[in-house]
Design a protein around this motif. Structure first.
Motif, PDB file in Angstrom:
ATOM      1  N   SER A  70       0.840  -1.197   0.000  1.00 18.55           N
ATOM      2  CA  SER A  70       0.000   0.000   0.000  1.00 18.55           C
ATOM      3  C   SER A  70       0.873   1.244   0.000  1.00 18.55           C
ATOM      4  CB  SER A  70      -0.916   0.016   1.226  1.00 18.55           C
ATOM      5  OG  SER A  70      -2.205  -0.469   0.893  1.00 18.55           O
ATOM      6  N   ALA A  71       0.424   2.252  -0.737  1.00 19.60           N
ATOM      7  CA  ALA A  71       1.133   3.528  -0.808  1.00 19.60           C
ATOM      8  C   ALA A  71       0.117   4.652  -0.732  1.00 19.60           C
ATOM      9  CB  ALA A  71       1.945   3.626  -2.106  1.00 19.60           C
ATOM     10  N   GLY A  72       0.382   5.624   0.113  1.00 15.68           N
ATOM     11  CA  GLY A  72      -0.515   6.756   0.269  1.00 15.68           C
ATOM     12  C   GLY A  72      -0.032   7.617   1.415  1.00 15.68           C
ATOM     13  N   ALA A  73      -0.812   8.621   1.777  1.00 13.93           N
ATOM     14  CA  ALA A  73      -0.444   9.546   2.848  1.00 13.93           C
ATOM     15  C   ALA A  73      -1.439   9.435   3.991  1.00 13.93           C
ATOM     16  CB  ALA A  73      -0.397  10.981   2.322  1.00 13.93           C
ATOM     17  N   ILE A  74      -0.918   9.283   5.206  1.00  9.58           N
ATOM     18  CA  ILE A  74      -1.735   9.264   6.417  1.00  9.58           C
ATOM     19  C   ILE A  74      -1.072  10.155   7.452  1.00  9.58           C
ATOM     20  CG2 ILE A  74      -2.633   6.969   5.931  1.00  9.58           C
ATOM     21  CD1 ILE A  74      -0.732   5.854   8.025  1.00  9.58           C
ATOM     22  N   GLY A  75      -1.747  10.401   8.546  1.00 15.62           N
ATOM     23  CA  GLY A  75      -1.197  11.259   9.576  1.00 15.62           C
ATOM     24  C   GLY A  75      -0.318  10.514  10.572  1.00 15.62           C
TER      25      GLY A  75
ATOM     26  N   LEU B 268       3.476   3.764   3.095  1.00 15.32           N
ATOM     27  CA  LEU B 268       2.538   4.769   3.589  1.00 15.32           C
ATOM     28  C   LEU B 268       3.349   5.879   4.263  1.00 15.32           C
ATOM     29  CD1 LEU B 268      -0.304   2.581   5.168  1.00 15.32           C
ATOM     30  CD2 LEU B 268      -0.440   3.953   3.080  1.00 15.32           C
ATOM     31  N   VAL B 269       3.282   7.088   3.737  1.00 12.40           N
ATOM     32  CA  VAL B 269       4.026   8.208   4.313  1.00 12.40           C
ATOM     33  C   VAL B 269       3.188   8.834   5.424  1.00 12.40           C
ATOM     34  CG1 VAL B 269       5.358   8.645   2.232  1.00 12.40           C
ATOM     35  CG2 VAL B 269       3.168   9.791   2.525  1.00 12.40           C
ATOM     36  N   ARG B 270       3.864   9.274   6.488  1.00 14.03           N
ATOM     37  CA  ARG B 270       3.185   9.819   7.661  1.00 14.03           C
ATOM     38  C   ARG B 270       3.394  11.329   7.715  1.00 14.03           C
ATOM     39  NH1 ARG B 270       2.170   5.481  11.366  1.00 14.03           N
ATOM     40  NH2 ARG B 270       0.696   6.982  12.285  1.00 14.03           N
ATOM     41  N   ARG B 271       2.302  12.073   7.746  1.00  9.10           N
ATOM     42  CA  ARG B 271       2.333  13.534   7.853  1.00  9.10           C
ATOM     43  C   ARG B 271       2.258  13.952   9.326  1.00  9.10           C
ATOM     44  NH1 ARG B 271       4.066  13.490   2.902  1.00  9.10           N
ATOM     45  NH2 ARG B 271       2.525  13.771   1.233  1.00  9.10           N
ATOM     46  N   THR B 272       2.998  14.992   9.670  1.00  6.06           N
ATOM     47  CA  THR B 272       2.952  15.503  11.034  1.00  6.06           C
ATOM     48  C   THR B 272       1.994  16.676  11.182  1.00  6.06           C
ATOM     49  OG1 THR B 272       4.833  16.975  10.576  1.00  6.06           O
ATOM     50  CG2 THR B 272       5.324  14.779  11.474  1.00  6.06           C
ATOM     51  N   ASP B 273       1.565  17.261  10.073  1.00  6.99           N
ATOM     52  CA  ASP B 273       0.729  18.463  10.130  1.00  6.99           C
ATOM     53  C   ASP B 273      -0.687  18.251   9.606  1.00  6.99           C
ATOM     54  OD1 ASP B 273       1.510  18.034   7.531  1.00  6.99           O
ATOM     55  OD2 ASP B 273       1.959  20.136   7.087  1.00  6.99           O
TER      56      ASP B 273
ATOM     57  N   LEU C 130     -19.898  10.539   7.428  1.00 12.95           N
ATOM     58  CA  LEU C 130     -19.307  11.765   7.949  1.00 12.95           C
ATOM     59  C   LEU C 130     -17.807  11.623   7.743  1.00 12.95           C
ATOM     60  CD1 LEU C 130     -21.320  11.864  11.304  1.00 12.95           C
ATOM     61  CD2 LEU C 130     -21.868  13.058   9.179  1.00 12.95           C
ATOM     62  N   HIS C 131     -17.244  12.428   6.844  1.00 12.02           N
ATOM     63  CA  HIS C 131     -15.894  12.138   6.339  1.00 12.02           C
ATOM     64  C   HIS C 131     -14.921  13.282   6.568  1.00 12.02           C
ATOM     65  CE1 HIS C 131     -12.823  10.267   3.937  1.00 12.02           C
ATOM     66  NE2 HIS C 131     -12.784  11.295   3.111  1.00 12.02           N
ATOM     67  N   LEU C 132     -13.701  12.919   6.975  1.00 18.48           N
ATOM     68  CA  LEU C 132     -12.576  13.847   7.094  1.00 18.48           C
ATOM     69  C   LEU C 132     -11.579  13.538   5.984  1.00 18.48           C
ATOM     70  CD1 LEU C 132     -10.851  15.948   8.745  1.00 18.48           C
ATOM     71  CD2 LEU C 132      -9.911  13.963   9.971  1.00 18.48           C
ATOM     72  N   LEU C 133     -11.336  14.498   5.091  1.00 17.65           N
ATOM     73  CA  LEU C 133     -10.419  14.256   3.971  1.00 17.65           C
ATOM     74  C   LEU C 133      -9.011  13.911   4.447  1.00 17.65           C
ATOM     75  CD1 LEU C 133     -11.272  16.943   1.261  1.00 17.65           C
ATOM     76  CD2 LEU C 133     -11.373  14.470   0.998  1.00 17.65           C
ATOM     77  N   GLY C 134      -8.480  14.692   5.360  1.00 17.00           N
ATOM     78  CA  GLY C 134      -7.191  14.376   5.945  1.00 17.00           C
ATOM     79  C   GLY C 134      -6.051  14.342   4.946  1.00 17.00           C
ATOM     80  N   ALA C 135      -5.082  13.458   5.211  1.00 14.72           N
ATOM     81  CA  ALA C 135      -3.799  13.471   4.505  1.00 14.72           C
ATOM     82  C   ALA C 135      -3.872  12.952   3.079  1.00 14.72           C
ATOM     83  CB  ALA C 135      -2.779  12.661   5.300  1.00 14.72           C
ATOM     84  N   ASN C 136      -4.942  12.273   2.702  1.00 16.62           N
ATOM     85  CA  ASN C 136      -5.000  11.697   1.353  1.00 16.62           C
ATOM     86  C   ASN C 136      -4.703  12.706   0.258  1.00 16.62           C
ATOM     87  OD1 ASN C 136      -5.648   8.896   1.721  1.00 16.62           O
ATOM     88  ND2 ASN C 136      -7.690   9.502   2.382  1.00 16.62           N
ATOM     89  N   ILE C 137      -5.201  13.925   0.416  1.00 16.85           N
ATOM     90  CA  ILE C 137      -5.055  14.928  -0.647  1.00 16.85           C
ATOM     91  C   ILE C 137      -3.645  15.496  -0.724  1.00 16.85           C
ATOM     92  CG2 ILE C 137      -7.492  15.556  -0.586  1.00 16.85           C
ATOM     93  CD1 ILE C 137      -6.760  17.995   1.059  1.00 16.85           C
ATOM     94  N   THR C 138      -2.752  15.125   0.210  1.00 18.63           N
ATOM     95  CA  THR C 138      -1.393  15.668   0.210  1.00 18.63           C
ATOM     96  C   THR C 138      -0.405  14.782  -0.537  1.00 18.63           C
ATOM     97  OG1 THR C 138      -0.626  14.577   2.258  1.00 18.63           O
ATOM     98  CG2 THR C 138      -1.898  16.634   2.492  1.00 18.63           C
ATOM     99  N   TYR C 139      -0.839  13.629  -1.013  1.00 18.50           N
ATOM    100  CA  TYR C 139       0.080  12.694  -1.662  1.00 18.50           C
ATOM    101  C   TYR C 139       0.547  13.255  -3.001  1.00 18.50           C
ATOM    102  CZ  TYR C 139       1.995   8.079  -2.802  1.00 18.50           C
ATOM    103  OH  TYR C 139       2.829   7.023  -3.096  1.00 18.50           O
TER     104      TYR C 139
END
Length: 309
Positions: free
Chosen positions: A57-62, A84-89, A108-117
């Motif tokens: 798996s590859a993607g961005a998470i917090g 899976l890359v981990r975001r701190t912000d 009820l959805h939180l976009l979060g880190a996915n859009i930062t990849y």
């Protein structure tokens, strides 16, 4: 079969059954609350692993407890999570899903880190080594980034598939058009085909995707199964008749079954049958990870169960 599932990873919190949200500070008792890995990449990875694929798996998470839980759930399922890359912000993407008694699932959805990849996050060497790339939610990372990733995969002989995340009402053709020449198998749902193409007819929408470069369009239609569309014509693939508990992850399960079937050298029709079987198995319980099945069990289910009339 070595598969990279890239893109949207979500932690789902599912509550069942929910007929209505209590007013004010009211409370109600429920039968089940679960957390599962999900998303057009994460959910697909779960079922692919069950069906015998080697999945990265590859993607961005917090870098948050939500992300820790998501990684733990994927690791437990046998999925390689090192990319899976981990975001701190930015927090990990998450959804709260109150599941209705009929299996429907408002979100009820939180976009979060996915859009930062982005391109700097892509494990290019691992991608080149894969047999298949499944890119989930290209509209979230931008069509130029998606096209670059898919083109690289094609240049290295990797088979590609794409599923969308956004509902059709939020989609536009410009969000996906530049990536379509590099897509072997487009796997949207019916609402997304109509919304992203702007067409009023499903087959016309699928042909618009084909004309822009997609090799094949396999449209999921819920209880109506799937529709395969190629330049040579269309084929209907019926769904299996099961008692639906929760439709969460069903589209991702179909994608996984279809991708696994293609990797095994099956025809698109037979691959879609495997996708419908995986979808039916997941729908009988709560969450994207429901069901302790493998490839043999999914094939046996398809052989033994009647399609929905």
């Amino acid at each position: 079969m070595k598969v990279v599932t890239m893109g949207v990873h979500i932690l789902d919190v599912l509550v069942r059954p929910v007929e209505a949200i209590p007013e004010g500070q009211g409370a109600t008792l429920v039968e089940d609350i679960r957390m599962t890995a999900a998303g057009t990449a994460g959910g697909t990875a779960l079922t692919l692993a069950k069906l015998g694929a080697l999945v990265r798996s590859a993607g961005a998470i917090g870098s948050d407890p939500t992300g820790d839980m998501l990684v733990q759930l994927l690791d437990t399922a046998g999925i390689d999570t090192r990319f899976l890359v981990r975001r701190t912000d930015t927090p990990t993407s998450a959804s709260v899903l109150p599941i209705r008694p009929d299996g429907d699932r408002p979100s009820l959805h939180l976009l979060g880190a996915n859009i930062t990849y982005g391109p700097d996050d892509v494990p290019w060497d691992a991608l080149a080594e894969a047999d298949h790339l499944h890119l989930g939610g290209p509209e979230l990372i931008g069509v130029d980034t998606a096209a670059r990733i898919l083109a690289y995969a094609k240049e290295h002989g990797v088979v590609t598939s794409v599923d969308l995340l956004a509902p059709g009402a939020l989609g536009s053709f410009e969000q996906i058009e530049a990536a379509l020449p590099y897509v072997d198998h487009m796997l949207p749902n019916e609402d997304q085909v109509l919304g992203f193409t702007g067409e009023a007819d499903l087959v016309a929408g699928a042909h618009k995707l084909l004309a822009a470069g997609a090799g094949l369009v396999a449209v999921t239609r819920g209880g109506d199964g799937a529709l395969l569309v190629t330049p040579d014509g269309t084929e209907k693939v019926p769904a299996f008749a099961v008692d639906v508990v929760d439709t969460t992850g069903c589209g991702d399960a179909f994608s996984a079954g279809f991708v696994r079937g293609i990797g095994l050298g099956r025809t698109p029709y037979d691959s879609a049958v495997l996708g419908c079987a995986a979808e039916a198995l997941v729908a009988q319980g709560l969450g994207s990870d429901h069901g302790a099945f493998d490839l043999a069990a999914a094939d046996a289910f398809a052989a033994a169960h009647e399609p929905r009339s």
